[in-house]
Design a protein around this motif. Structure first.
Motif, PDB file in Angstrom:
ATOM      1  N   MET A   6     -12.438   8.614  -1.919  1.00 37.30           N
ATOM      2  CA  MET A   6     -10.797   8.659  -1.390  1.00 37.30           C
ATOM      3  C   MET A   6      -9.840  10.091  -1.639  1.00 37.30           C
ATOM      4  O   MET A   6      -9.084  10.348  -1.195  1.00 37.30           O
ATOM      5  CB  MET A   6     -10.609   7.310  -2.200  1.00 37.30           C
ATOM      6  CG  MET A   6     -10.741   6.076  -2.962  1.00 37.30           C
ATOM      7  SD  MET A   6     -10.339   5.674  -1.218  1.00 37.30           S
ATOM      8  CE  MET A   6     -11.095   5.299  -0.849  1.00 37.30           C
ATOM      9  N   ALA A  36       3.285   7.545  -1.462  1.00 37.74           N
ATOM     10  CA  ALA A  36       3.483   6.598  -2.436  1.00 37.74           C
ATOM     11  C   ALA A  36       3.328   5.707  -1.904  1.00 37.74           C
ATOM     12  O   ALA A  36       2.462   4.553  -2.444  1.00 37.74           O
ATOM     13  CB  ALA A  36       4.892   6.488  -3.411  1.00 37.74           C
ATOM     14  N   ARG A  37       3.660   4.525  -0.932  1.00 33.72           N
ATOM     15  CA  ARG A  37       3.795   3.500  -0.702  1.00 33.72           C
ATOM     16  C   ARG A  37       1.744   3.427  -0.276  1.00 33.72           C
ATOM     17  O   ARG A  37       1.781   2.463  -0.673  1.00 33.72           O
ATOM     18  CB  ARG A  37       4.410   3.225   0.462  1.00 33.72           C
ATOM     19  CG  ARG A  37       6.035   3.262   0.645  1.00 33.72           C
ATOM     20  CD  ARG A  37       6.353   1.891   0.566  1.00 33.72           C
ATOM     21  NE  ARG A  37       7.524   1.758  -0.398  1.00 33.72           N
ATOM     22  CZ  ARG A  37       7.465   1.618  -1.766  1.00 33.72           C
ATOM     23  NH1 ARG A  37       7.292   1.438  -2.992  1.00 33.72           N
ATOM     24  NH2 ARG A  37       9.319   1.768  -2.843  1.00 33.72           N
ATOM     25  N   GLU A  43      -0.009   4.964  -1.474  1.00 32.67           N
ATOM     26  CA  GLU A  43      -1.638   4.947  -2.663  1.00 32.67           C
ATOM     27  C   GLU A  43      -0.952   4.007  -3.080  1.00 32.67           C
ATOM     28  O   GLU A  43      -2.642   2.979  -3.449  1.00 32.67           O
ATOM     29  CB  GLU A  43      -1.115   5.739  -3.536  1.00 32.67           C
ATOM     30  CG  GLU A  43      -0.383   7.844  -3.133  1.00 32.67           C
ATOM     31  CD  GLU A  43      -2.004   8.281  -3.393  1.00 32.67           C
ATOM     32  OE1 GLU A  43      -3.508   7.130  -3.506  1.00 32.67           O
ATOM     33  OE2 GLU A  43      -2.515   8.960  -2.403  1.00 32.67           O
ATOM     34  N   GLU A  44      -0.055   2.498  -3.183  1.00 32.88           N
ATOM     35  CA  GLU A  44      -0.183   1.248  -3.827  1.00 32.88           C
ATOM     36  C   GLU A  44      -1.305   0.507  -2.918  1.00 32.88           C
ATOM     37  O   GLU A  44      -2.012  -0.362  -3.564  1.00 32.88           O
ATOM     38  CB  GLU A  44       1.624   1.050  -4.030  1.00 32.88           C
ATOM     39  CG  GLU A  44       2.215   1.844  -4.931  1.00 32.88           C
ATOM     40  CD  GLU A  44       3.548   1.180  -4.509  1.00 32.88           C
ATOM     41  OE1 GLU A  44       4.773   0.314  -5.693  1.00 32.88           O
ATOM     42  OE2 GLU A  44       3.966   0.732  -3.074  1.00 32.88           O
ATOM     43  N   VAL A  45      -1.379   0.892  -1.753  1.00 29.71           N
ATOM     44  CA  VAL A  45      -1.701  -0.310  -1.214  1.00 29.71           C
ATOM     45  C   VAL A  45      -2.896   0.034  -1.201  1.00 29.71           C
ATOM     46  O   VAL A  45      -4.500  -0.714  -0.935  1.00 29.71           O
ATOM     47  CB  VAL A  45      -1.654   0.151   0.906  1.00 29.71           C
ATOM     48  CG1 VAL A  45      -2.588  -0.553   1.544  1.00 29.71           C
ATOM     49  CG2 VAL A  45       0.172  -0.828   0.719  1.00 29.71           C
ATOM     50  N   GLU A 101      -4.339   1.695  -3.648  1.00 29.59           N
ATOM     51  CA  GLU A 101      -5.067   1.304  -5.270  1.00 29.59           C
ATOM     52  C   GLU A 101      -5.358  -0.171  -4.965  1.00 29.59           C
ATOM     53  O   GLU A 101      -6.703  -0.475  -5.936  1.00 29.59           O
ATOM     54  CB  GLU A 101      -4.092   1.651  -5.647  1.00 29.59           C
ATOM     55  CG  GLU A 101      -3.584   2.933  -6.395  1.00 29.59           C
ATOM     56  CD  GLU A 101      -4.597   3.911  -7.435  1.00 29.59           C
ATOM     57  OE1 GLU A 101      -5.521   2.977  -7.925  1.00 29.59           O
ATOM     58  OE2 GLU A 101      -5.054   5.011  -7.297  1.00 29.59           O
ATOM     59  N   GLY A 102      -4.490  -0.856  -4.969  1.00 30.90           N
ATOM     60  CA  GLY A 102      -4.326  -2.481  -4.781  1.00 30.90           C
ATOM     61  C   GLY A 102      -6.063  -2.862  -4.116  1.00 30.90           C
ATOM     62  O   GLY A 102      -6.621  -3.794  -4.246  1.00 30.90           O
ATOM     63  N   ASP A 116      -8.923  -2.527  -6.068  1.00 31.30           N
ATOM     64  CA  ASP A 116      -8.912  -3.384  -6.894  1.00 31.30           C
ATOM     65  C   ASP A 116      -9.481  -4.073  -7.136  1.00 31.30           C
ATOM     66  O   ASP A 116     -10.399  -5.163  -7.006  1.00 31.30           O
ATOM     67  CB  ASP A 116      -7.858  -3.286  -7.432  1.00 31.30           C
ATOM     68  CG  ASP A 116      -6.939  -2.484  -9.171  1.00 31.30           C
ATOM     69  OD1 ASP A 116      -5.952  -1.948  -9.002  1.00 31.30           O
ATOM     70  OD2 ASP A 116      -8.111  -0.955  -9.128  1.00 31.30           O
ATOM     71  N   GLY A 120      -4.057  -7.294 -10.629  1.00 37.34           N
ATOM     72  CA  GLY A 120      -4.136  -6.502 -10.065  1.00 37.34           C
ATOM     73  C   GLY A 120      -4.793  -7.016  -8.717  1.00 37.34           C
ATOM     74  O   GLY A 120      -4.324  -6.079  -7.225  1.00 37.34           O
ATOM     75  N   PHE A 122      -1.188 -10.361  -2.546  1.00 43.21           N
ATOM     76  CA  PHE A 122       0.085  -8.486  -3.126  1.00 43.21           C
ATOM     77  C   PHE A 122      -0.277  -7.280  -2.085  1.00 43.21           C
ATOM     78  O   PHE A 122       0.774  -7.060  -1.286  1.00 43.21           O
ATOM     79  CB  PHE A 122      -1.070  -7.771  -4.338  1.00 43.21           C
ATOM     80  CG  PHE A 122      -1.191  -8.652  -5.401  1.00 43.21           C
ATOM     81  CD1 PHE A 122      -2.867  -7.984  -5.942  1.00 43.21           C
ATOM     82  CD2 PHE A 122      -0.021  -9.773  -5.784  1.00 43.21           C
ATOM     83  CE1 PHE A 122      -2.195  -8.825  -7.417  1.00 43.21           C
ATOM     84  CE2 PHE A 122      -0.553 -10.878  -6.731  1.00 43.21           C
ATOM     85  CZ  PHE A 122      -1.567 -10.240  -8.251  1.00 43.21           C
ATOM     86  N   LEU A 123      -1.643  -8.315  -1.055  1.00 45.48           N
ATOM     87  CA  LEU A 123      -1.796  -7.140  -0.199  1.00 45.48           C
ATOM     88  C   LEU A 123      -0.642  -7.188   1.012  1.00 45.48           C
ATOM     89  O   LEU A 123      -0.290  -6.663   1.549  1.00 45.48           O
ATOM     90  CB  LEU A 123      -2.995  -6.329   0.379  1.00 45.48           C
ATOM     91  CG  LEU A 123      -3.180  -6.158  -0.932  1.00 45.48           C
ATOM     92  CD1 LEU A 123      -5.190  -6.278  -0.343  1.00 45.48           C
ATOM     93  CD2 LEU A 123      -3.515  -4.433  -1.206  1.00 45.48           C
TER      94      LEU A 123
END
Lengths: 229, 221
Positions: B65, B86-87, B89-91, B93-94, B97, B137, B142-143
């Motif tokens: 990563m 940052a957006r 990064e959110e994706v 990480e999700g 997970d 999470g 969520f994705l």
């Protein structure tokens, strides 16, 4: 000019996944508000996908962003507050190398955190056996060459900072989000193993002491916003 | 600029997002099969005793990563500013997970527990469980929700990023365990994103070429 909004960090009353973010904010000299959520707030979090797209906290909100995912928040703060390793005036190549070191250490720290956190926060796993098993697999230096390790070993972190850190910082010559993430991880090991850890990993113990003593971080650690666990 | 080098096993595995990102950016690269002895004896170049390792004119680094972020930054697949980053990064990480749960709760567990796949679907793919207490999470909903925030058809309004690439790999891994019909029925936008990304000319060319490994993962599919 955009009105500066005091950042708000939404999380439980624990350190856990929010603490590296809190340390980064403190290191950057940013005043922030801890909005403490309890177990009773969780259903409301799950029902508010606009604010909590993964149904999880931490959530960080300021005048520019409204973010979830602790890693995303930490990296955003690193970029915004000059904690990603590149000094002012750095070339693109220097900035790329600095960021690469930060990201490698962050990944290494995250790997170990994921294996350690259950021992700290899940009551039924806080046994002496579990603690010893984690030590034997992920901490004891002799285990680093074992087949089960797959990157998750404390010795890798110590070697990494010995190779790449300057002036006592984890990577490069200045404070980065890698320093606060590493401090946060070392905290967990010191709380579980105390002197045993410091004896085996003196460079990590020294790093912890140095970062914890930096004025803004020391002030935060001594403040009431530093939660007990 | 000399060609970047990617050192890994001859599988898609943890390096596939990197390969897809390089392909999307039109960057030709060399692949080298990892030497298992070197990985464990050369701490300077393999600081976590792991591959992938990636070398270009700026870096010599590990951590899949971390490499992906470097490639994203260098070749403009990270968004236009720190808010878009940052957006992304959110994706990422999700997705990671959910991928971890796919392996632990579905792929690996299914070898011993015949009910594991259905249980995984119910907990992590079925829309009905998205608001439940035990998602931690990791849920396809969520994705999908994050994708719906953008109008471009990609996660970012400004266009393709490594967020889309990681989601595409996520969907590929799920297609190894579940049928396309079922996945597309529940999550048509995510399947459309997957199809859109794989159909991009540079990515389609990469997929048809010699740098794309045939094997996804030793355990998957």
């Amino acid at each position: 000019m955009v009105q500066e909004t005091t950042p708000v960090l939404f999380y439980f009353g624990f350190r856990a996944k929010a603490e590296a973010v809190r340390l980064a904010l403190a290191a950057a000299g940013v005043e922030f508000e801890n909005q403490v959520l309890t177990h009773a707030d969780v259903p409301a979090v799950k029902k508010d996908p606009a604010a909590y797209p993964f149904g999880q906290i931490p959530r960080y909100r300021d005048g520019e962003v409204d973010l979830v995912q602790s890693g995303a928040i930490l990296r955003y703060l690193g970029r915004r507050h000059g904690l990603y390793g590149a000094p002012a005036g750095a070339s693109e190549a220097e900035a790329a190398r600095a960021a690469a070191l930060v990201d490698q250490l962050l990944e290494g720290v995250a790997d170990l955190r994921s294996r350690l956190v259950p021992l700290v926060y899940r009551p039924n796993l806080q046994t002496e056996e579990a603690k010893q098993e984690h030590w034997d697999l992920h901490v004891a230096p002799s285990a680093v060459d074992g087949p089960e390790v797959r990157g998750g070993h404390v010795l890798h972190l110590q070697r990494f900072i010995e190779r790449h850190g300057q002036g006592g910082f984890a990577v490069g010559p200045s404070l980065t989000i890698a320093d606060v993430a590493l401090l946060d991880l070392t905290d967990l090991y010191l709380s579980k193993h105390a002197d045993k850890f410091s004896l085996v990993y003196p460079a990590l113990a020294d790093h912890h002491a140095k970062i914890a003593a930096l004025p803004r971080i020391a002030a935060y650690l001594a403040s009431p916003r530093r939660l007990p666990k | 600029m000399p060609k970047p080098r990617l050192i890994y096993f001859p599988i898609q595995g943890r390096a596939e997002p990197i390969r897809l990102a390089l392909a999307a950016a039109g960057v030709d690269f060399e692949f080298e099969a990892a030497n298992k002895e070197a990985i464990k004896s050369d701490a300077e170049h393999y600081p976590f005793y792991q591959v992938p390792r990636y070398i270009d004119d700026e870096v010599d680094m590990v951590q899949s990563m971390g490499i992906l972020r470097h490639v994203a930054r260098k070749f403009n697949l990270y968004g236009k500013d720190r808010v878009e980053m940052a957006r992304v990064e959110e994706v990422i990480e999700g997705c990671n997970d959910l991928i971890m749960k796919l392996f632990t709760e579905c792929i690996v567990k299914a070898k011993e527990d015949p009910g594991a796949k259905d249980a995984y679907w119910a907990a992590r793919i079925d829309p009905a469980s998205a608001a439940g207490a035990a998602t931690y999470g990791a849920h396809m909903a969520f994705l999908d929700r994050l994708l719906a925030r953008s109008s471009s058809g990609y996660y970012l309004d400004s266009g393709l990023s490594v967020a889309d690439i990681v989601m595409t790999v996520n969907m590929q891994l799920h297609l190894g365990a579940f049928s396309r019909e079922r996945l597309a029925e529940q999550w048509p936008s995510l399947m459309a994103l997957h199809d859109r990304v794989l159909a991009l000319p540079r990515i389609a060319a990469y997929l048809a070429g010699p740098l794309h490994p045939a094997v996804m993962h030793p355990m998957a599919g």
